[in-house]
Scaffold this active site. Sequence first.
Site, PDB file in Angstrom:
ATOM      1  N   GLY A 165     -25.748 -45.148  67.142  1.00  0.00           N
ATOM      2  CA  GLY A 165     -24.309 -45.198  66.957  1.00  0.00           C
ATOM      3  C   GLY A 165     -23.646 -44.190  67.871  1.00  0.00           C
TER       4      GLY A 165
ATOM      5  N   GLN B 247     -17.215 -38.515  70.828  1.00  0.00           N
ATOM      6  CA  GLN B 247     -18.454 -37.856  71.278  1.00  0.00           C
ATOM      7  C   GLN B 247     -18.586 -37.853  72.802  1.00  0.00           C
ATOM      8  OE1 GLN B 247     -21.007 -40.122  68.267  1.00  0.00           O
ATOM      9  NE2 GLN B 247     -22.068 -38.153  68.420  1.00  0.00           N
TER      10      GLN B 247
ATOM     11  N   CYS C 221     -27.497 -36.529  64.644  1.00  0.00           N
ATOM     12  CA  CYS C 221     -26.258 -36.773  65.380  1.00  0.00           C
ATOM     13  C   CYS C 221     -26.465 -36.323  66.821  1.00  0.00           C
ATOM     14  CB  CYS C 221     -25.106 -35.991  64.739  1.00  0.00           C
ATOM     15  SG  CYS C 221     -23.526 -36.269  65.561  1.00  0.00           S
ATOM     16  N   LEU C 222     -26.063 -37.169  67.760  1.00  0.00           N
ATOM     17  CA  LEU C 222     -26.225 -36.827  69.177  1.00  0.00           C
ATOM     18  C   LEU C 222     -25.405 -35.590  69.542  1.00  0.00           C
ATOM     19  CD1 LEU C 222     -26.130 -40.460  70.605  1.00  0.00           C
ATOM     20  CD2 LEU C 222     -28.143 -38.961  70.446  1.00  0.00           C
TER      21      LEU C 222
ATOM     22  N   HIS D 253     -21.085 -42.709  59.078  1.00  0.00           N
ATOM     23  CA  HIS D 253     -21.270 -41.550  59.963  1.00  0.00           C
ATOM     24  C   HIS D 253     -20.269 -41.615  61.129  1.00  0.00           C
ATOM     25  CE1 HIS D 253     -24.163 -38.746  62.243  1.00  0.00           C
ATOM     26  NE2 HIS D 253     -23.368 -39.189  63.207  1.00  0.00           N
ATOM     27  N   GLU D 254     -20.099 -42.820  61.705  1.00  0.00           N
ATOM     28  CA  GLU D 254     -19.195 -42.967  62.868  1.00  0.00           C
ATOM     29  C   GLU D 254     -17.729 -42.862  62.448  1.00  0.00           C
ATOM     30  OE1 GLU D 254     -20.700 -42.545  65.417  1.00  0.00           O
ATOM     31  OE2 GLU D 254     -22.698 -43.238  64.857  1.00  0.00           O
TER      32      GLU D 254
ATOM     33  N   HIS E  22     -16.775 -39.362  62.197  1.00  0.00           N
ATOM     34  CA  HIS E  22     -16.471 -38.747  63.498  1.00  0.00           C
ATOM     35  C   HIS E  22     -14.999 -38.944  63.858  1.00  0.00           C
ATOM     36  CE1 HIS E  22     -20.120 -37.147  65.288  1.00  0.00           C
ATOM     37  NE2 HIS E  22     -20.820 -38.260  65.070  1.00  0.00           N
TER      38      HIS E  22
HETATM   39  O1  GNR Z   1     -28.572 -41.951  66.650  1.00  0.00           O
HETATM   40  C1  GNR Z   1     -28.144 -41.692  65.532  1.00  0.00           C
HETATM   41  N1  GNR Z   1     -28.947 -41.906  64.462  1.00  0.00           N
HETATM   42  C2  GNR Z   1     -28.496 -41.842  63.157  1.00  0.00           C
HETATM   43  C3  GNR Z   1     -29.453 -41.803  62.153  1.00  0.00           C
HETATM   44  C4  GNR Z   1     -29.061 -41.763  60.827  1.00  0.00           C
HETATM   45  C5  GNR Z   1     -27.726 -41.742  60.514  1.00  0.00           C
HETATM   46  C6  GNR Z   1     -26.771 -41.761  61.492  1.00  0.00           C
HETATM   47  C7  GNR Z   1     -27.149 -41.812  62.809  1.00  0.00           C
HETATM   48  S1  GNR Z   1     -25.949 -41.862  64.048  1.00  0.00           S
HETATM   49  C8  GNR Z   1     -26.793 -41.106  65.364  1.00  0.00           C
HETATM   50  C9  GNR Z   1     -25.969 -41.157  66.630  1.00  0.00           C
HETATM   51  C10 GNR Z   1     -24.676 -40.389  66.447  1.00  0.00           C
HETATM   52  O2  GNR Z   1     -24.581 -39.194  66.500  1.00  0.00           O
HETATM   53  N2  GNR Z   1     -23.620 -41.098  66.149  1.00  0.00           N
HETATM   54  O3  GNR Z   1     -22.440 -40.484  65.912  1.00  0.00           O
HETATM   55 NI    NI Z   2     -22.947 -38.501  65.150  1.00  0.00          NI
END
Ligand code: GNR
Ligand code: NI
Length: 179
Positions: free
Chosen positions: A46, A51, A101-102, A143-144, A147
Amino acid sequence: MTKRPIITLPDPLLRKPSTPVERVDEELRILIDDMFETMYDAPGIGLAGVQIAVPRRVIVMDASYRSADEEGGEAPKEPIAMINPEIVARGDELRAHEEGCLSIPEFYAEIERPGQITVRYLDAEGKQRERECEGILATVVQHEVDHLDGKLFIDYLSRLKRDRVIKKFVKAAKGEPVA
Ligand code: GNR
Ligand code: NI
């Protein structure tokens, strides 16, 4: 398509709420293409616009790799782009997933969230859609969307744990040893 740099903690832009998209046009589709390239290259499942330092309400996802893992097979790519996503319903049951999270590299934690959600959004053609999500996709959408509101998954941890993570990244950014 262009891969763009991903910003990380403690970049203050990660805390800034993103602005709704007003027009779904070619410029936006180029941004979405760049987001997919950046996400697949990372690799991640995601990515939110903020980001890559573009604080507009756009997210991209592909949870197919993860589900292929779980099923032990190959899966075709399943790219999903959502513009101005809104979670309009949440199921009662919570599910825990290990999240990363990246923008917070190499830190992982188990987070509980609703296991089933309904999300309303515009697709890359500007068409309004609604989609029910469960499993890892439900987690990634939440999660997104977080953000886009300046929220990070570490915000669900205790203050002690969260502050420990933030402190590590502040130190690293200053070039101090992080132990
Ligand atoms: O790559 C990602 N893996 C992930 C694993 C579990 C829950 C959420 C994520 S999102 C993350 C990429 C990211 O930071 N997206 O904002
Ligand atoms: Ni993230």
